[in-house]
Motif scaffolding. Structure first.
Motif, mmCIF file in Angstrom:
data_model
loop_
_atom_site.group_PDB
_atom_site.id
_atom_site.type_symbol
_atom_site.label_atom_id
_atom_site.label_comp_id
_atom_site.label_asym_id
_atom_site.label_seq_id
_atom_site.Cartn_x
_atom_site.Cartn_y
_atom_site.Cartn_z
ATOM 1 N N PRO A 75 4.542 2.521 6.238
ATOM 2 C CA PRO A 75 3.088 2.344 6.208
ATOM 3 C C PRO A 75 2.354 3.672 6.075
ATOM 4 C CG PRO A 75 4.040 0.926 7.864
ATOM 5 C CD PRO A 75 5.159 1.789 7.351
ATOM 6 N N GLY A 76 1.443 3.720 5.105
ATOM 7 C CA GLY A 76 0.696 4.944 4.845
ATOM 8 C C GLY A 76 1.286 5.787 3.731
ATOM 9 N N ASP A 77 2.563 5.523 3.364
ATOM 10 C CA ASP A 77 3.187 6.282 2.278
ATOM 11 C C ASP A 77 2.609 5.849 0.935
ATOM 12 O OD1 ASP A 77 4.771 7.591 4.065
ATOM 13 O OD2 ASP A 77 6.623 6.517 3.562
ATOM 14 N N ARG A 110 9.992 -3.846 -2.904
ATOM 15 C CA ARG A 110 9.851 -4.616 -1.663
ATOM 16 C C ARG A 110 10.999 -4.296 -0.711
ATOM 17 N NH1 ARG A 110 10.484 -9.262 -3.702
ATOM 18 N NH2 ARG A 110 8.322 -9.627 -4.354
ATOM 19 N N LEU A 111 12.219 -4.197 -1.259
ATOM 20 C CA LEU A 111 13.382 -3.869 -0.446
ATOM 21 C C LEU A 111 13.245 -2.483 0.162
ATOM 22 C CD1 LEU A 111 16.233 -4.577 0.560
ATOM 23 C CD2 LEU A 111 17.120 -3.598 -1.571
ATOM 24 N N GLN A 112 12.762 -1.525 -0.633
ATOM 25 C CA GLN A 112 12.592 -0.168 -0.126
ATOM 26 C C GLN A 112 11.536 -0.110 0.987
ATOM 27 O OE1 GLN A 112 12.742 3.139 -3.053
ATOM 28 N NE2 GLN A 112 12.829 1.520 -4.613
ATOM 29 N N ILE A 113 10.491 -0.914 0.843
ATOM 30 C CA ILE A 113 9.479 -0.982 1.903
ATOM 31 C C ILE A 113 10.076 -1.628 3.143
ATOM 32 C CG2 ILE A 113 7.285 -2.047 2.568
ATOM 33 C CD1 ILE A 113 6.419 -1.766 -0.379
ATOM 34 N N SER A 114 10.835 -2.710 2.957
ATOM 35 C CA SER A 114 11.453 -3.426 4.071
ATOM 36 C C SER A 114 12.418 -2.537 4.833
ATOM 37 C CB SER A 114 12.172 -4.671 3.553
ATOM 38 O OG SER A 114 12.913 -5.300 4.571
ATOM 39 N N GLU A 115 13.158 -1.690 4.107
ATOM 40 C CA GLU A 115 14.163 -0.836 4.739
ATOM 41 C C GLU A 115 13.582 0.467 5.269
ATOM 42 O OE1 GLU A 115 18.093 -2.347 2.241
ATOM 43 O OE2 GLU A 115 17.162 -0.431 1.743
ATOM 44 N N GLY A 116 12.282 0.676 5.058
ATOM 45 C CA GLY A 116 11.635 1.852 5.625
ATOM 46 C C GLY A 116 11.685 3.090 4.774
ATOM 47 N N VAL A 120 -1.666 -1.617 -1.057
ATOM 48 C CA VAL A 120 -3.072 -1.694 -1.421
ATOM 49 C C VAL A 120 -3.404 -0.502 -2.315
ATOM 50 C CG1 VAL A 120 -3.774 -0.442 0.681
ATOM 51 C CG2 VAL A 120 -5.433 -1.884 -0.535
ATOM 52 N N ALA A 121 -4.180 -0.761 -3.353
ATOM 53 C CA ALA A 121 -4.593 0.309 -4.270
ATOM 54 C C ALA A 121 -5.870 0.947 -3.718
ATOM 55 C CB ALA A 121 -4.825 -0.246 -5.661
ATOM 56 N N ILE A 122 -5.817 2.241 -3.480
ATOM 57 C CA ILE A 122 -6.963 2.973 -2.948
ATOM 58 C C ILE A 122 -7.446 3.963 -4.001
ATOM 59 C CG2 ILE A 122 -7.773 4.537 -1.140
ATOM 60 C CD1 ILE A 122 -5.725 3.336 0.720
ATOM 61 N N ARG A 123 -8.698 3.899 -4.303
ATOM 62 C CA ARG A 123 -9.276 4.746 -5.341
ATOM 63 C C ARG A 123 -9.003 6.217 -5.059
ATOM 64 N NH1 ARG A 123 -13.171 4.134 -9.257
ATOM 65 N NH2 ARG A 123 -14.503 5.927 -9.703
ATOM 66 N N ARG A 133 -6.388 7.707 -4.547
ATOM 67 C CA ARG A 133 -5.208 7.993 -3.729
ATOM 68 C C ARG A 133 -3.951 7.375 -4.330
ATOM 69 N NH1 ARG A 133 -5.262 6.751 2.389
ATOM 70 N NH2 ARG A 133 -3.182 7.640 2.072
ATOM 71 N N GLY A 134 -4.105 6.227 -4.988
ATOM 72 C CA GLY A 134 -2.953 5.556 -5.564
ATOM 73 C C GLY A 134 -2.605 4.293 -4.802
ATOM 74 N N THR A 135 -1.344 3.881 -4.913
ATOM 75 C CA THR A 135 -0.872 2.657 -4.270
ATOM 76 C C THR A 135 -0.217 3.025 -2.945
ATOM 77 O OG1 THR A 135 -0.485 1.638 -6.437
ATOM 78 C CG2 THR A 135 0.569 0.618 -4.531
ATOM 79 N N ILE A 136 -0.773 2.493 -1.852
ATOM 80 C CA ILE A 136 -0.349 2.859 -0.510
ATOM 81 C C ILE A 136 0.291 1.655 0.181
ATOM 82 C CG2 ILE A 136 -1.098 3.840 1.702
ATOM 83 C CD1 ILE A 136 -1.524 5.680 -0.713
ATOM 84 N N VAL A 137 1.370 1.915 0.906
ATOM 85 C CA VAL A 137 1.991 0.869 1.723
ATOM 86 C C VAL A 137 1.055 0.542 2.878
ATOM 87 C CG1 VAL A 137 3.978 0.221 3.133
ATOM 88 C CG2 VAL A 137 4.294 1.655 1.098
ATOM 89 N N ARG A 138 0.726 -0.731 3.040
ATOM 90 C CA ARG A 138 -0.253 -1.144 4.039
ATOM 91 C C ARG A 138 0.265 -0.996 5.460
ATOM 92 N NH1 ARG A 138 -1.751 -6.450 4.580
ATOM 93 N NH2 ARG A 138 -3.526 -5.762 5.804
ATOM 94 N N GLU A 139 -0.659 -0.608 6.336
ATOM 95 C CA GLU A 139 -0.389 -0.647 7.770
ATOM 96 C C GLU A 139 -0.399 -2.114 8.190
ATOM 97 O OE1 GLU A 139 0.186 1.845 9.811
ATOM 98 O OE2 GLU A 139 -0.368 3.617 8.621
ATOM 99 N N ARG A 140 0.603 -2.552 8.914
ATOM 100 C CA ARG A 140 0.669 -3.939 9.369
ATOM 101 C C ARG A 140 0.397 -3.984 10.868
ATOM 102 N NH1 ARG A 140 3.411 -6.712 5.253
ATOM 103 N NH2 ARG A 140 2.610 -8.593 6.234
#
Length: 259
Positions: free
Chosen positions: A23-25, A13-19, A58-61, A63-70
């Motif tokens: 999104p999309g990664d 969560r921290l890594q997502i918060s810090e960029g 979000v888990a995408i078939r 593709r794996g686990t993707i950081v959501r676009e907000r």
């Protein structure tokens, strides 16, 4: 001591918060996360599940686990004022142009348990329920759900209970019935949506997106609650904003004596 799924979730969560993950990664595969954190498969899977519940990934078939676009949030400015145009009273200038994107519905039902004390009613008391789905006129996209609750003994046999309440809506009718001038109070909170609310607002079904909830209480000059309006919208799409003004206690410059 083995790392917990909450600790793994907190780090991601921290890594997502810090960029570091944008999104999309794509996040590392579960096997890679197991190796990275020295944790078992179920621990890592629970950490990802927690981030999914929070709406971060979000888990995408295939593709794996993707950081959501907000989505970029839209500000709702609450100026503690009520406005009026040719249609009637309104409370949010940003939503002035919104229209009913579905036919409004009217029914008789029991007052919601959490609103019964607000309305001064017993649990189970009958109320008139008016539901509206409001949104943009051009796209017809639903932006908010607005439900009005009116005491049954006040509304029964009046135009308030009709599908079309006439020019100015229920507030003009209430004032014509002798409750002029109406007064309003608002409270803002949040909660998770029901499946029906999520579907009506087009919220993603696979992630947890809370509702922003504005409850407006309408009273007559005597203090009688004549209506409660419960408005819900996506907390991911909207935020409440307002100006901050100085009170008289903050008008004096505390540094004036130092100069």
């Amino acid at each position: 001591m083995p790392v917990s799924y909450r600790e793994i979730a907190a780090d991601l969560r921290l890594q997502i918060s810090e960029g570091r993950y944008q999104p999309g990664d794509k996040l590392p595969m579960l096997t890679e996360l197991q190796e990275q954190y020295g944790a078992g498969y179920q621990t890592v899977r629970s950490a990802i599940g927690l981030l999914e519940q929070e709406g971060l990934v979000v888990a995408i078939r295939r593709r794996g686990t993707i950081v959501r676009e907000r989505p970029e949030k839209r500000r709702i400015t609450r100026t503690r004022q009520v406005y009026r145009d040719e249609i009637g009273y309104y409370f949010d200038p940003a939503a002035q142009s919104w229209v009913a994107v579905e036919p409004p519905t009217t029914r008789w039902g029991a007052v919601p348990v959490d609103l019964a004390p607000v309305m001064g009613l017993n649990i189970g008391a009958e109320v008139l329920v008016r539901d509206r789905v409001m949104g943009e006129g051009e796209t017809r996209r639903a932006m908010q759900l607005a439900t009005s609750y009116l005491p049954a003994d006040l509304a029964r046999g009046t135009q308030l209970a009709e599908e079309d309440t006439g020019p100015g809506g229920i507030y003009d009718r209430l004032e014509e019935m002798g409750h002029r001038p109406l007064k309003w109070q608002e409270s803002v909170s949040s909660r998770m949506p029901s499946p029906e609310e999520a579907a009506a607002l087009g919220l993603p079904a696979d992630v947890g997106v809370p509702l922003l909830r504005i409850v407006r209480v309408t009273t007559s000059p005597s203090g009688q609650v004549v209506e409660v309006n419960d408005t819900r919208m996506s907390a991911e799409l909207f935020e409440i904003g307002y100006d901050i003004q100085r009170s008289p206690s903050a008008e004096t410059d505390p540094h004036a004596a130092d100069t």
